[in-house]
Design an enzyme around this catalytic site. Structure first.
Site, PDB file in Angstrom:
ATOM      1  CE  LYS A 126      -4.627   0.964   0.424  1.00  0.00           C
ATOM      2  NZ  LYS A 126      -5.545   0.187  -0.174  1.00  0.00           N
ATOM      3  CG  ASP A 166      -6.990   3.215  -0.905  1.00  0.00           C
ATOM      4  OD1 ASP A 166      -7.832   2.335  -0.903  1.00  0.00           O
ATOM      5  OD2 ASP A 166      -7.157   4.130   0.210  1.00  0.00           O
TER       6      ASP A 166
HETATM    7  P1  NDP Z   1     -12.800   8.261  -2.901  1.00  0.00           P
HETATM    8  O1  NDP Z   1     -11.282   9.228  -2.715  1.00  0.00           O
HETATM    9  O2  NDP Z   1     -13.626   7.411  -4.247  1.00  0.00           O
HETATM   10  O3  NDP Z   1     -14.254   7.822  -2.261  1.00  0.00           O
HETATM   11  C1  NDP Z   1     -14.033   8.982  -0.796  1.00  0.00           C
HETATM   12  C2  NDP Z   1     -15.554   8.668   0.442  1.00  0.00           C
HETATM   13  O4  NDP Z   1     -15.344   8.709   1.980  1.00  0.00           O
HETATM   14  C3  NDP Z   1     -15.508  10.462  -0.219  1.00  0.00           C
HETATM   15  O5  NDP Z   1     -16.868  10.246  -0.030  1.00  0.00           O
HETATM   16  C4  NDP Z   1     -15.020  11.285   1.428  1.00  0.00           C
HETATM   17  O6  NDP Z   1     -15.671  12.073   1.187  1.00  0.00           O
HETATM   18  C5  NDP Z   1     -15.334   9.935   2.185  1.00  0.00           C
HETATM   19  N1  NDP Z   1     -14.470  10.187   3.317  1.00  0.00           N
HETATM   20  C6  NDP Z   1     -13.159  10.299   3.164  1.00  0.00           C
HETATM   21  N2  NDP Z   1     -12.340  10.424   4.157  1.00  0.00           N
HETATM   22  C7  NDP Z   1     -12.775  10.083   5.618  1.00  0.00           C
HETATM   23  C8  NDP Z   1     -13.060  10.960   6.397  1.00  0.00           C
HETATM   24  N3  NDP Z   1     -11.879  11.371   7.320  1.00  0.00           N
HETATM   25  N4  NDP Z   1     -14.203  11.611   6.972  1.00  0.00           N
HETATM   26  C9  NDP Z   1     -15.416  10.544   6.234  1.00  0.00           C
HETATM   27  N5  NDP Z   1     -16.084  10.449   4.915  1.00  0.00           N
HETATM   28  C10 NDP Z   1     -14.426  10.924   4.575  1.00  0.00           C
HETATM   29  O7  NDP Z   1     -12.224   6.761  -2.693  1.00  0.00           O
HETATM   30  P2  NDP Z   1     -12.650   5.043  -2.027  1.00  0.00           P
HETATM   31  O8  NDP Z   1     -14.285   5.013  -2.719  1.00  0.00           O
HETATM   32  O9  NDP Z   1     -12.304   4.763  -4.120  1.00  0.00           O
HETATM   33  O10 NDP Z   1     -12.721   4.573  -1.241  1.00  0.00           O
HETATM   34  C11 NDP Z   1     -13.473   4.518   0.188  1.00  0.00           C
HETATM   35  C12 NDP Z   1     -13.049   3.540   1.279  1.00  0.00           C
HETATM   36  O11 NDP Z   1     -13.118   1.811   0.066  1.00  0.00           O
HETATM   37  C13 NDP Z   1     -11.417   4.036   1.354  1.00  0.00           C
HETATM   38  O12 NDP Z   1     -11.701   2.893   2.349  1.00  0.00           O
HETATM   39  C14 NDP Z   1     -10.635   2.747   0.666  1.00  0.00           C
HETATM   40  O13 NDP Z   1      -9.337   2.231   1.183  1.00  0.00           O
HETATM   41  C15 NDP Z   1     -11.739   1.485   0.010  1.00  0.00           C
HETATM   42  N6  NDP Z   1     -11.089   0.255  -1.074  1.00  0.00           N
HETATM   43  C16 NDP Z   1     -11.289   1.085  -2.336  1.00  0.00           C
HETATM   44  C17 NDP Z   1     -10.931   0.218  -2.728  1.00  0.00           C
HETATM   45  C18 NDP Z   1     -10.827   0.877  -4.533  1.00  0.00           C
HETATM   46  O14 NDP Z   1     -10.643  -0.001  -5.314  1.00  0.00           O
HETATM   47  N7  NDP Z   1     -11.139   1.868  -4.582  1.00  0.00           N
HETATM   48  C19 NDP Z   1     -11.211  -1.009  -2.558  1.00  0.00           C
HETATM   49  C20 NDP Z   1     -11.488  -1.811  -1.546  1.00  0.00           C
HETATM   50  C21 NDP Z   1     -11.472  -0.614  -0.481  1.00  0.00           C
HETATM   51  P3  NDP Z   1     -15.038  13.471   1.288  1.00  0.00           P
HETATM   52  O15 NDP Z   1     -15.047  13.524  -0.028  1.00  0.00           O
HETATM   53  O16 NDP Z   1     -15.532  14.537   1.605  1.00  0.00           O
HETATM   54  O17 NDP Z   1     -13.287  13.784   1.654  1.00  0.00           O
HETATM   55  O1  2IT Z   2      -7.540  -1.652  -0.417  1.00  0.00           O
HETATM   56  C1  2IT Z   2      -8.147  -1.979  -1.919  1.00  0.00           C
HETATM   57  O2  2IT Z   2      -7.901  -3.088  -2.287  1.00  0.00           O
HETATM   58  C2  2IT Z   2      -7.924  -0.839  -2.670  1.00  0.00           C
HETATM   59  N1  2IT Z   2      -7.271  -0.024  -2.669  1.00  0.00           N
HETATM   60  C3  2IT Z   2      -7.316  -1.875  -4.553  1.00  0.00           C
HETATM   61  C4  2IT Z   2      -6.604  -2.521  -4.378  1.00  0.00           C
HETATM   62  C5  2IT Z   2      -5.536  -2.384  -5.939  1.00  0.00           C
HETATM   63  O3  2IT Z   2      -5.193  -2.916  -6.263  1.00  0.00           O
HETATM   64  O4  2IT Z   2      -7.007  -2.781  -6.596  1.00  0.00           O
END
Ligand code: NDP
Ligand code: 2IT
Length: 445
Positions: A126, A166
């Site tokens: 990561k 992420d």
């Molecule tokens: P994005 O940046 O697209 O969206 C993040 C969202 O979470 C936004 O709505 C943001 O609000 C909110 N957020 C971020 N930080 C905070 C905080 N401290 N408190 C409250 N809300 C918060 O990210 P993703 O959708 O890609 O990721 C979301 C989650 O999913 C994370 O935990 C990530 O690790 C996990 N994840 C993502 C994967 C992926 O493929 N993208 C895969 C597996 C897990 P704001 O815009 O106001 O910051």
């Molecule tokens: O938390 C996760 O699994 C991710 N942000 C996606 C990682 C990836 O390599 O697609």
């Protein structure tokens, strides 16, 4: 907790001071492993636990860049290459002001087990930066990404370490990162990063995969109690990539999704969240979720509060770590909560998890429920390796098969270890065993 585990955990806490989230992630896994060590004492002899908790490599670097007003800015970049027993390090990059080593290590540690659960040939890693892309122009984001990659490129490669997105790293950032990698190395090495645009080496379904996969996992979990998403009242936290696609899939399965959020507050739309509006606000205008209500009469916005104030039968936390605590859990349980599936990484605090499990709520931990994202990244790597691109339908079918297998393996492992329905136990043990066996086979390296 068993004495050996307790001892190993104390060592991890002492060796990594101040890294609260990393401590939390390690503790949660160790709490599941007692029965595995009883059956497999050779894991203890080979110090597998101690090795698993020590990343193979940790890189911290300066990221200088120039903002639109000509000022020089400095951020800190990270890449933690945690474990490569099963394949090249694989895992996303997070750009968010809260990023520090403890966050990157918790995410990297979780990623090792998650990637193991996918049954794809990927190790765990990561990275990220404390850079905040919010409010930055495209030019600033591009210059930051180029500077970040100017250091990162020497550590990554399709057979070495394969980053992705992420929080704060979506298609735009992946484009700038890949562009700079390509320029520095003079190689069109598609498999070096995933989440690429579909016209330049990306995979269909990768954008949707984490949110879709989370809902597919939840659907299978609900089915164990004869339930389905049809007519279910659902609340989702966040409004980013994972949240939007979780909403889309839940709606496709007949759910009534009534609320979502961002870091500043939440919106409630009892008519059902309108995804066209949400996408316009978040992806096109890049505005806070509060702007949703300007387009939707009847919807309302609540500032400075958590979305868990809204009653739900299924809760899908899709924002960030530790965003659903014991008080939230108690309130939701009292209001009739049936299931929680984590799209985010470690969004539910340990106290809240215990409360949900004691209350008999179905609970799917992120390392199992959100594994569809990284699994589809591995499918993207497969397509890149064979210079092929698959149809949406074929790729989604692969994703659905992977999520079903992860669900079933977690459930079967929980049964095997005498705690049916405990997906935490199932995910931790199944994820751990595969990595541990590979580490043993590869010797002390
Ligand atoms: P994005 O940046 O697209 O969206 C993040 C969202 O979470 C936004 O709505 C943001 O609000 C909110 N957020 C971020 N930080 C905070 C905080 N401290 N408190 C409250 N809300 C918060 O990210 P993703 O959708 O890609 O990721 C979301 C989650 O999913 C994370 O935990 C990530 O690790 C996990 N994840 C993502 C994967 C992926 O493929 N993208 C895969 C597996 C897990 P704001 O815009 O106001 O910051
Ligand atoms: O938390 C996760 O699994 C991710 N942000 C996606 C990682 C990836 O390599 O697609």
């Amino acid at each position: 907790m068993k004495l050996q585990l307790q001892h190993a955990l104390e060592q991890v806490l002492a060796r990594n001071p101040g890294e609260r989230e990393f401590h939390q992630a390690v503790t949660e896994v160790f709490e599941s492993l007692g029965p595995v060590l009883d059956r497999n004492p050779h894991y203890v002899d080979a110090a597998v636990l101690e090795r698993l908790c020590e990343p193979e490599r940790q890189i911290i670097f300066r990221v200088p860049w120039v903002d639109d007003t000509g000022h020089v800015r400095i951020n800190r970049g990270f890449r933690v290459e945690f474990n490569s027993a099963l394949g090249p390090y694989k895992g996303g990059l997070r750009f968010h002001p809260s990023v520090y080593l403890g966050i990157v290590k918790f995410l990297g540690f979780e990623q090792v087990f998650k990637n193991s659960l996918t049954d794809m040939p990927i190790g765990g890693g990561k990275g990220g930066s404390d850079f905040d892309p919010r409010g930055r122009s495209n030019g600033e984001v591009m210059r930051f990404c180029q500077s970040f990659m100017t250091e990162l490129y020497r550590h990554i490669g399709e057979h070495t370490d394969v980053p992705a997105g992420d929080i704060g790293v979506g298609g735009r950032e992946i484009g700038y990162l890949f562009g700079q990698y390509k320029r520095i190395t003079n190689r069109y090495e598609s498999g070096v990063i995933t989440g690429k645009g579909v016209t330049w080496g990306g995979s269909l379904v990768r954008t949707e995969a984490t949110g879709y996969g989370t809902v597919l996992f939840a659907e299978r979990m609900l089915a164990t109690r004869g339930l389905s998403f049809d007519g279910m009242r659902v609340v989702v936290s966040g409004s980013g990539n994972v949240a939007i696609h979780a909403i889309e899939k839940a709606q496709a399965l007949g759910a009534h999704v009534v609320a979502c959020s961002d870091s500043r507050g939440y919106v409630v739309d009892e008519k059902g969240i309108d995804l066209d509006v949400l996408r316009q606000v978040r992806d096109v205008e890049r505005k806070p979720v509060s702007a949703y209500v300007d387009h939707r009469p009847g919807a309302h916005y609540v500032a400075d509060a958590r979305v868990w104030q809204v009653d739900a039968q299924v809760a899908l936390p899709c924002a960030t770590q530790n965003e659903l605590d014991e008080r939230d859990a108690k309130r939701l349980v009292d209001a009739g909560l049936l299931a929680v599936a984590e799209g985010a990484n470690m969004p539910t605090t340990p106290e809240a998890v215990a409360l949900l499990q004691d209350a008999g709520v179905l609970y799917a931990p992120g390392k199992a429920a959100n594994a569809g994202g990284v699994a589809t990244s591995a499918l993207e790597m497969q397509q890149n390796a064979t210079r092929d691109s698959w149809s949406f339908e074929h790729t989604e079918e692969r994703l659905a098969g992977i999520m079903a297998r992860i669900h079933d393996r977690c459930a079967e492992t929980a049964d095997e270890y005498g705690d049916p329905g405990n997906y935490v136990l199932g995910a931790n043990i199944a994820g751990f065993t595969k990595v541990a066996d590979a580490m043993l086979a590869l010797g002390v390296v």
